[in-house]
Scaffold this active site. Structure first.
Site, PDB file in Angstrom:
ATOM      1  N   PRO A  89       0.473   2.212   2.168  1.00 18.87           N
ATOM      2  CA  PRO A  89       0.488   3.376   3.055  1.00 18.87           C
ATOM      3  C   PRO A  89       1.326   4.538   2.492  1.00 18.87           C
ATOM      4  O   PRO A  89       1.230   5.663   2.967  1.00 18.87           O
ATOM      5  CB  PRO A  89       1.104   2.849   4.355  1.00 18.87           C
ATOM      6  CG  PRO A  89       1.211   1.381   4.214  1.00 18.87           C
ATOM      7  CD  PRO A  89       1.079   1.031   2.768  1.00 18.87           C
ATOM      8  N   GLU A 116       6.234  -6.740   3.643  1.00 23.05           N
ATOM      9  CA  GLU A 116       6.752  -5.371   3.747  1.00 23.05           C
ATOM     10  C   GLU A 116       6.404  -4.536   2.520  1.00 23.05           C
ATOM     11  O   GLU A 116       6.629  -3.343   2.493  1.00 23.05           O
ATOM     12  CB  GLU A 116       8.267  -5.376   3.946  1.00 23.05           C
ATOM     13  CG  GLU A 116       8.728  -5.926   5.280  1.00 23.05           C
ATOM     14  CD  GLU A 116       8.047  -5.221   6.456  1.00 23.05           C
ATOM     15  OE1 GLU A 116       8.119  -3.992   6.544  1.00 23.05           O
ATOM     16  OE2 GLU A 116       7.429  -5.934   7.274  1.00 23.05           O
ATOM     17  N   ARG A 154     -20.927   1.933  -4.846  1.00 21.30           N
ATOM     18  CA  ARG A 154     -22.180   2.611  -4.501  1.00 21.30           C
ATOM     19  C   ARG A 154     -22.421   3.863  -5.340  1.00 21.30           C
ATOM     20  O   ARG A 154     -23.526   4.396  -5.349  1.00 21.30           O
ATOM     21  CB  ARG A 154     -22.239   2.904  -2.998  1.00 21.30           C
ATOM     22  CG  ARG A 154     -21.116   3.758  -2.481  1.00 21.30           C
ATOM     23  CD  ARG A 154     -21.150   3.838  -0.972  1.00 21.30           C
ATOM     24  NE  ARG A 154     -22.321   4.528  -0.467  1.00 21.30           N
ATOM     25  CZ  ARG A 154     -22.508   5.843  -0.538  1.00 21.30           C
ATOM     26  NH1 ARG A 154     -21.602   6.613  -1.112  1.00 21.30           N
ATOM     27  NH2 ARG A 154     -23.601   6.394  -0.056  1.00 21.30           N
ATOM     28  N   ASP A 169     -24.201  12.607  -0.024  1.00 22.88           N
ATOM     29  CA  ASP A 169     -23.210  12.024   0.881  1.00 22.88           C
ATOM     30  C   ASP A 169     -22.361  13.075   1.562  1.00 22.88           C
ATOM     31  O   ASP A 169     -22.144  14.152   1.026  1.00 22.88           O
ATOM     32  CB  ASP A 169     -22.230  11.146   0.083  1.00 22.88           C
ATOM     33  CG  ASP A 169     -22.809   9.797  -0.234  1.00 22.88           C
ATOM     34  OD1 ASP A 169     -23.789   9.409   0.410  1.00 22.88           O
ATOM     35  OD2 ASP A 169     -22.266   9.146  -1.141  1.00 22.88           O
TER      36      ASP A 169
HETATM   37  N1  ADE Z   1      -1.723  -1.499   2.795  1.00 27.30           N
HETATM   38  C1  ADE Z   1      -1.286  -1.477   4.060  1.00 27.30           C
HETATM   39  N2  ADE Z   1      -1.691  -0.370   4.694  1.00 27.30           N
HETATM   40  C2  ADE Z   1      -2.415   0.355   3.798  1.00 27.30           C
HETATM   41  C3  ADE Z   1      -3.095   1.595   3.837  1.00 27.30           C
HETATM   42  N3  ADE Z   1      -3.114   2.347   4.933  1.00 27.30           N
HETATM   43  N4  ADE Z   1      -3.721   2.012   2.726  1.00 27.30           N
HETATM   44  C4  ADE Z   1      -3.683   1.270   1.603  1.00 27.30           C
HETATM   45  N5  ADE Z   1      -3.053   0.092   1.497  1.00 27.30           N
HETATM   46  C5  ADE Z   1      -2.429  -0.368   2.583  1.00 27.30           C
END
Ligand code: ADE
Length: 256
Positions: A89, A116, A154, A169
């Site tokens: 994230p 984590e 794809r 797309d």
């Molecule tokens: N791992 C945990 N959450 C994630 C996300 N939002 N994007 C990529 N990998 C992740």
């Protein structure tokens, strides 16, 4: 193209490679996926891959050595260099332009975290790029890696049966897609717009473009500023805004 996945759950791989367009790309030899499980490279009876975070706090952190050994094994399995991408994230947000760029690579390594996250020293030493699939937290990087593999798969030359379909797309020109219809023409839920039955290709193209612009303005006004637009597009957007009596995004009512 070859993609190596470093993951504690390599059985995820079979799921990604077994279906639909990616399955076909794999069958056609356009894409090969390989899994490397850090647990196979962990030491001791428990084959430990995680430990508590220094400084305290909840959760566990993935340890350096099993990950490093798995990455090394992946690199040794094929000597061609490849970028190592860590799904997290904290990464830069993935978009279609990034997927296009990645799909041109002969080889990628995707690192999937769990718990984590991963010891930052491994990230600093090994990771070329950190990518996020959106502003939410998954329990691991595997689903994010599946998203990356699917979106890349794809685009590979020969993966889609209709070669033109990837070029049409959503996002390829910076806009959302136009609406699609198929048979039957008449239905209790509504009829197919006449223009699509007209056989007039220029009219159809114009209608679709206008629909795409209207949707993008309504749903994702943030995309309008970076989309490639011509004068006719701008006039149509101006018309939509005049009709709505308000401007997009910053409220200025101006379109680039
Ligand atoms: N791992 C945990 N959450 C994630 C996300 N939002 N994007 C990529 N990998 C992740």
């Amino acid at each position: 193209m070859r993609i190596d996945l470093i993951s504690l759950f390599p059985e995820f791989l079979a799921q990604i490679a077994g279906h639909g367009v990616v399955g076909r790309a794999a069958e056609r030899g356009l894409l090969s996926l390989h899994g490397f499980n850090p647990r196979d490279f962990a030491e001791g009876n428990y084959r430990r891959v995680d430990d508590r975070p220094f400084g305290g706090g909840p959760g566990m952190v993935m340890m350096i050595d099993p990950l490093r050994a798995a990455i090394r094994a992946a690199r040794e399995a094929d000597p061609r260099p490849g970028r190592l991408i860590y799904l997290s994230p904290q990464g830069r947000r993935l978009d279609q332009a990034k997927i296009r760029e990645l799909s041109a690579q002969p080889r990628l390594l995707l690192l999937c975290g769990r718990y984590e996250g991963v010891d930052e020293r491994l990230v600093a030493a090994e990771v070329d790029e950190e990518l996020s699939i959106g502003d939410y937290v998954l329990s691991g990087g595997e689903l994010a890696a599946a998203v990356v593999v699917d979106a890349i798969g794809r685009l590979l030359e020969g993966a889609l049966n209709d070669a033109g379909s990837a070029a049409q797309d959503s996002f390829e020109d910076g806009l959302l897609d136009w609406p699609h219809y198929t048979r039957p023409v008449e239905h209790v839920l509504g009829n197919v717009p006449d223009v699509l039955l007209s056989g007039n290709h220029a009219e159809i193209a114009r209608w679709r473009r206008r629909q795409a612009l209207a949707r993008t303005l309504a749903r994702r006004p943030d995309l309008i500023g970076t989309a490639s637009l011509d004068d006719a597009d701008r006039r149509w957007l101006q018309h939509l805004q005049d009709e709505a009596g308000q401007g997009p995004g910053d409220g200025s009512g101006k379109i680039r």
